[in-house]
Enzyme design. Structure first.
Site, PDB file in Angstrom:
ATOM      1  N   ARG A  66      10.181  10.363   1.691  1.00  0.00           N
ATOM      2  CA  ARG A  66      10.025   9.917   3.073  1.00  0.00           C
ATOM      3  C   ARG A  66      11.369   9.419   3.592  1.00  0.00           C
ATOM      4  O   ARG A  66      12.246   9.063   2.830  1.00  0.00           O
ATOM      5  CB  ARG A  66       8.972   8.804   3.143  1.00  0.00           C
ATOM      6  CG  ARG A  66       7.555   9.338   2.954  1.00  0.00           C
ATOM      7  CD  ARG A  66       6.551   8.213   2.781  1.00  0.00           C
ATOM      8  NE  ARG A  66       6.552   7.314   3.906  1.00  0.00           N
ATOM      9  CZ  ARG A  66       6.612   5.978   3.812  1.00  0.00           C
ATOM     10  NH1 ARG A  66       6.685   5.399   2.639  1.00  0.00           N
ATOM     11  NH2 ARG A  66       6.595   5.223   4.888  1.00  0.00           N
ATOM     12  N   ARG A  96       8.366 -10.775   0.848  1.00  0.00           N
ATOM     13  CA  ARG A  96       9.417 -11.636   1.389  1.00  0.00           C
ATOM     14  C   ARG A  96      10.079 -12.368   0.229  1.00  0.00           C
ATOM     15  O   ARG A  96       9.379 -13.032  -0.565  1.00  0.00           O
ATOM     16  CB  ARG A  96       8.818 -12.623   2.383  1.00  0.00           C
ATOM     17  CG  ARG A  96       9.888 -13.249   3.266  1.00  0.00           C
ATOM     18  CD  ARG A  96       9.343 -14.369   4.096  1.00  0.00           C
ATOM     19  NE  ARG A  96       8.184 -14.004   4.875  1.00  0.00           N
ATOM     20  CZ  ARG A  96       7.369 -14.910   5.427  1.00  0.00           C
ATOM     21  NH1 ARG A  96       7.590 -16.207   5.258  1.00  0.00           N
ATOM     22  NH2 ARG A  96       6.319 -14.536   6.114  1.00  0.00           N
ATOM     23  N   LYS A 156       7.758   1.455  -8.274  1.00  0.00           N
ATOM     24  CA  LYS A 156       7.173   2.677  -7.712  1.00  0.00           C
ATOM     25  C   LYS A 156       6.897   3.728  -8.791  1.00  0.00           C
ATOM     26  O   LYS A 156       7.791   4.149  -9.511  1.00  0.00           O
ATOM     27  CB  LYS A 156       8.111   3.242  -6.643  1.00  0.00           C
ATOM     28  CG  LYS A 156       7.533   4.424  -5.905  1.00  0.00           C
ATOM     29  CD  LYS A 156       8.142   4.542  -4.530  1.00  0.00           C
ATOM     30  CE  LYS A 156       7.827   5.871  -3.887  1.00  0.00           C
ATOM     31  NZ  LYS A 156       8.282   5.931  -2.502  1.00  0.00           N
TER      32      LYS A 156
END
Ligand code: BTN
Length: 334
Positions: A130, A331, A195
């Site tokens: 992507r 975060r 991932k």
């Protein structure tokens, strides 16, 4: 399309003979291939250079691969398909090397190939991720798979399809006994925040349908460390996940197709709605403080799941806000 040069049959044959990971003498290989020992040596060095496969040579013992390989086989994949997947699969193509399975099918889409056309490759020379990223695609170890499906839906009605596909990928991995696989919006597949797989959805068609979709999946099953160095984000492969090392690649492709083909048909009939609770149960960041990067904009918020179209919900400045694009991350220190 510039297809990656197919690997010479001679090289594939040699790799198949060495695939068990045991030593094979130069003499036996030469005899089996009807070549001289010097020719075997030359071909094996080409295999090292062109396919990135590690071949060890030990005097007196012969040659062996650094680790065993299980190459794709049409018959083995089909053995593990469910009856419905078998019906929905219109064509299965296996490439030893190709530029990109998505590019290949996108080109076929223009030629109106039927729903259920699937291709897998042992290696991609120009794998695409992507956001214009490169997808690291070395030979023989991971899964590079693309699936073409024609929907009667409009392009707008396809929003959420990539999330549905993410759920299908997690379910197929669970069907093979793996635990703790999660999704990161919109459709990254993670294990322990690293991932494992990614999906690339490409669409063509008229605004009001039908729509042709090519869904590409890259899944790391066994990524060598030196290849992994090229990946620009924390990654994991199946071999690092408990129970993942022994999974057969052919069986894995079948398990993925069982779920993905089913999901395509279900999405056509029912949309994303029935899958939302499932998606949220796999959501890696639900309820956590995250950062959303959209272009140059950085938005901080608390992740509240997804809406009916698969858009991201964030609690931002005291209000629930909807975002359709961008990349989220936890975060730091949040
Ligand atoms: C992502 O960036 O997360 C999506 C990665 C998609 C990679 C797969 S590999 C098979 C198919 N062919 C490609 O060129 N890309 C997809």
């Amino acid at each position: 399309m510039t297809e990656g040069a197919e690997i010479p049959e001679m090289h594939l044959q040699l790799v198949r003979m060495l695939a068990d990971g045991h030593f094979h003498s130069g003499e036996k290989l030469a005899e089996a291939m009807g070549l001289s020992r010097a020719a075997i040596w030359k071909h094996l060095s080409q295999i090292r250079d062109r396919m990135g496969i590690e071949v060890f040579a030990v005097r007196g013992k012969g040659y062996r691969l650094s680790e065993p390989l299980e190459l794709f086989q049409d018959s083995l994949i089909r053995t593990h398909l469910s009856d419905t997947a078998r019906d929905r699969l219109s064509k299965l193509e296996i490439f030893s090397s190709i530029d990109s399975t998505n590019s290949y099918l996108m080109e076929r889409v223009e030629k109106k190939s039927p729903s259920g056309h699937v291709c897998v490759a042992e290696q991609q020379t120009a794998g695409r991720g992507r956001r214009g990223r490169y997808w690291v695609s070395p030979f023989g170890n991971n899964i590079y798979l693309s699936l073409h499906w024609v929907f009667t839906l409009t392009l707008g009605e396809l929003s959420g399809l990539s999330l549905a596909a993410g759920v299908a990928v997690v379910k197929s991995l669970e069907s093979l006994g793996l635990d703790g696989i999660k999704l990161k919006w919109p459709n990254d597949v993670l294990w322990q925040n690293r991932k494992l797989a990614g999906l690339l959805l490409e669409v063509s068609g008229e605004q009001d349908g039908p729509s042709r979709v090519v869904l590409g999946l890259g899944l790391n099953s066994h990524m060598r460390q030196d290849h992994g160095m090229e990946i620009d984000q924390p990654w994991v492969d199946l071999s690092q996940i408990p129970g993942g090392k022994q999974i057969s690649r052919n069986r894995l492709v079948a398990a993925l197709l069982n779920e993905l083909l089913d999901t395509m048909a279900r999405f056509e009939a029912e949309g994303l709605n029935p899958l939302i609770p499932g998606w949220e149960s796999y959501d890696a960041y639900l309820g956590q403080p995250v950062v959303l990067q959209v272009g140059n904009r950085v938005i901080e918020g608390v992740h509240q799941g997804i809406d009916a179209n698969g858009a991201l919900l964030l609690l931002h400045e005291g209000r629930l806000q909807v975002y359709h694009g961008g990349e989220i991350s936890l975060r730091p220190g949040g």
